[in-house]
Design an enzyme around this catalytic site. Structure first.
Site, PDB file in Angstrom:
ATOM      1  CG  ASP A  11      46.224 -14.142  46.428  1.00 53.66           C
ATOM      2  OD1 ASP A  11      45.996 -15.360  46.418  1.00 53.66           O
ATOM      3  OD2 ASP A  11      45.601 -13.337  45.723  1.00 53.66           O
ATOM      4  CG  ASP A 130      44.643 -17.609  36.706  1.00 48.34           C
ATOM      5  OD1 ASP A 130      43.930 -18.100  37.605  1.00 48.34           O
ATOM      6  OD2 ASP A 130      45.791 -17.169  36.908  1.00 48.34           O
TER       7      ASP A 130
END
Lengths: 252, 196
Positions: A11, A130
Site C-alpha cells: 500500500d 472490498d
C-alpha cells in the site's frame, strides 16, 4: 502444474509503503521499490501496489513508481489506485505494469471494465472488491471499506467477470487487519462461481492461514501486506510449509 | 545485437528493462532497412493474435521476416504469430512453423486465461534452455496455446492439456511464457538467446 501464487501487497502513499489496521491508522513500512526487489528475491510470485488513498483524494496514478519497479524486478506486478479512465490505464501499461486493479471506478461505471478489457485484454484487468458483511449479506464497499453500496458481493463479481474482468482481488474488510485468517466461506463461494482467477485478501496472520485458504477454497492466489512487511512471515518459510502440505508452489 | 520488431502490439518497457539489467544490447526494427543492423531478433506481442498479425502486415516486414536466417525469438503472441493459424480471430499467421494456435477449453477445474507460474519441461536439447533445470517455473498469461507437436515443441507445459511452452524450427524460436517476468530463469533464457 500451475502454482498457487503468494502476493505481497504494498500500500503506497506519497511514494512510501504504508499499511493500516482496517485501513485507518497508517504506518510507514519502507521504500516500495526496495521492498519489491526484496520480495522478488525471496520468491514472491507477483506484487500488488495499491494507492489506498487515491480514490478519496482523487489522486492520479504513480507512473514514475511503476517505471522504477519495472526496471528493478523480474516478476509481474499490478498497480491500483485512482484509475478512472482508459488514458490512466494506458500510461501505466506503457510504464511497465502487467495489470491494473480497479475498484470504486468500476462500481461507479461498470462499462469501464468492458472498455479496459477491449482496449488492453482481459489479462490486464483486475477487479478489486472490498466486501463487508452487513446483516448476513456480503456487501460491496467503496473508499477503503468506508462506504457501503447497494451491490451484493457475489452479484457484482459475476457482473465484473461477464464484462471482462480477468481476475478478482477480493478483500474481506471484516477480516482485514485482524490476523485471524481469510474469509474462507466467502472465498470458496466466489471461487466456485467464477471462471477467472481469484486472489484472497484480508486476514492473513499465520502460515497456517495460507494453508487453510488454499485447502479450503482452492483460490489461485493469496495476498497479504503487514505480515510480510514486518517479517512476521518469511516467504521462503511460507512456501516450504505450503509444499509440505502438497500445495503446488514455485520455490526459488 | 538484438533487433526488437516494432509493429504496435503491446508495450515493451518490461522487456527492454530486463535486457538493460542483463546488459544485452538491443535496438528497434521499424522498417526493412533496420533489419540489417542486427544479428538476431525478438518479436514481442500481447493481446489478440489476429489483430497483431494485421498490424505486422501493415509494417511491410512480413516477407522479410519469413526468410530471416538469423535467430528469431517470438514471445507470447509474438510466438503464436510464427504458427500457421490461430483460432483467435480465425486468423492465418506467418506459417513459419506448421502448427496451430488453439483456445483452452473452459472448465470448472481450469480457469482461462491460464494465469501464473507453471512448470516447463524441455523436450529437446537446445542452448535456449541451457542452465535451466527441467520443471522450472515460468510466468504465463494466455487463453490460446500452441498445440503440442513432437517435431516442433522445444519444451512443454501441461494445463488443461499438454501444449508447447516453446517451439523451435531452424533459427526460429518462440516462448509462450514471458521470460521478462519469469524471475531468474527467464533472465537466463534471454541471455541464452543472446548467445545462440
Amino acid at each position: 502444474m500451475l502454482s498457487k501464487r503468494i502476493i505481497p501487497c504494498l500500500d503506497v502513499k506519497d511514494g512510501r509503503t504504508v499499511k493500516g489496521v482496517n485501513f485507518v491508522d497508517l504506518r510507514d513500512a519502507g521504500d516500495p521499490v526496495e521492498l519489491a526487489w526484496n520480495y522478488s528475491q525471496q520468491g514472491a510470485d507477483e506484487l500488488v501496489f495499491l494507492d489506498i488513498t487515491a480514490t478519496v483524494e482523487r489522486r492520479k496514478t504513480m507512473v514514475e513508481l511503476v517505471k522504477a519497479v519495472a526496471r528493478q524486478i523480474n516478476i509481474p506486478f499490478t498497480i491500483g489506485g485512482g484509475i478512472n479512465e482508459i488514458a490512466d490505464a494506458d500510461a501505466l501499461l506503457n510504464a511497465g505494469a502487467d495489470k491494473i486493479s480497479i475498484n470504486s471506478a468500476a462500481v461507479r461505471n461498470p462499462a469501464l471494465i468492458d472498455q479496459l478489457a477491449k482496449a488492453f485484454g482481459v489479462q490486464f484487468v483486475v477487479i478489486a472488491v472490498d466486501t463487508r458483511n452487513i446483516d448476513g449479506k456480503n456487501i460491496v464497499h467503496l473508499n477503503g471499506g468506508r462506504l457501503p453500496t447497494e451491490k451484493e458481493t457475489l452479484d457484482w463479481i459475476l457482473e465484473a467477470e461477464s464484462r471482462g474482468a480477468g481476475e478478482i482481488l477480493l478483500t474481506s474488510m471484516d477480516h482485514d487487519g485482524t490476523k485471524a485468517g481469510f474469509d474462507n466461506a466467502l472465498l470458496k463461494t466466489v471461487n466456485h462461481a467464477v471462471h477467472i482467477p481469484v486472489i484472497a485478501s484480508g486476514g492473513a496472520g499465520s502460515v497456517q492461514h495460507f494453508v487453510d485458504v488454499f485447502e479450503k477454497t482452492n483460490v489461485d492466489a493469496a495476498l497479504a501486506a503487514s505480515v510480510f512487511h514486518y517479517g512476521e512471515i518469511l516467504i521462503p518459510d511460507l512456501k516450504n510449509t505450503l509444499k509440505e502440505n502438497n500445495i503446488e508452489v514455485r520455490l526459488v | 545485437m538484438i533487433g526488437i520488431i516494432r509493429y504496435g502490439a503491446g508495450n515493451i518497457f518490461s522487456l527492454t528493462a530486463t535486457l538493460d539489467r542483463l546488459g544485452i544490447a538491443y535496438g528497434m526494427v521499424h522498417t526493412e532497412a533496420d533489419l540489417e543492423q542486427y544479428d538476431r531478433y525478438i518479436i514481442p506481442g500481447v493481446g489478440h493474435a489476429g489483430a497483431a498479425m494485421h498490424k505486422l502486415e501493415q509494417t511491410g516486414l512480413v516477407p522479410k521476416i519469413k526468410v530471416l536466417d538469423k535467430p528469431v525469438l517470438g514471445i507470447c503472441v509474438g510466438m503464436q504469430l510464427l504458427t500457421s493459424y490461430s483460432e483467435e480471430g480465425d486468423a492465418n499467421l506467418l506459417d513459419i512453423v506448421p502448427v496451430k494456435t488453439l483456445r483452452f477449453k473452459d472448465s470448472a477445474e481450469f480457469k482461462v486465461p491460464h494465469t501464473g507460474w507453471n512448470q516447463v519441461f524441455p523436450e529437446k536439447n537446445n542452448k535456449l534452455f541451457e542452465n535451466i533445470p527441467p520443471g522450472s517455473h515460468f510466468y504465463f498469461v494466455h487463453s490460446y496455446f500452441i498445440e503440442y507437436d513432437e517435431a516442433y515443441t522445444l519444451s512443454s507445459t501441461t494445463y488443461t492439456n499438454k501444449f508447447s511452452a516453446s517451439i523451435w524450427l531452424d533459427n526460429f524460436y518462440g516462448v509462450q511464457f514471458h521470460p521478462e517476468k519469469s524471475g531468474v530463469y527467464g533472465e537466463t533464457l534471454l541471455t541464452n538467446f543472446s548467445n545462440i
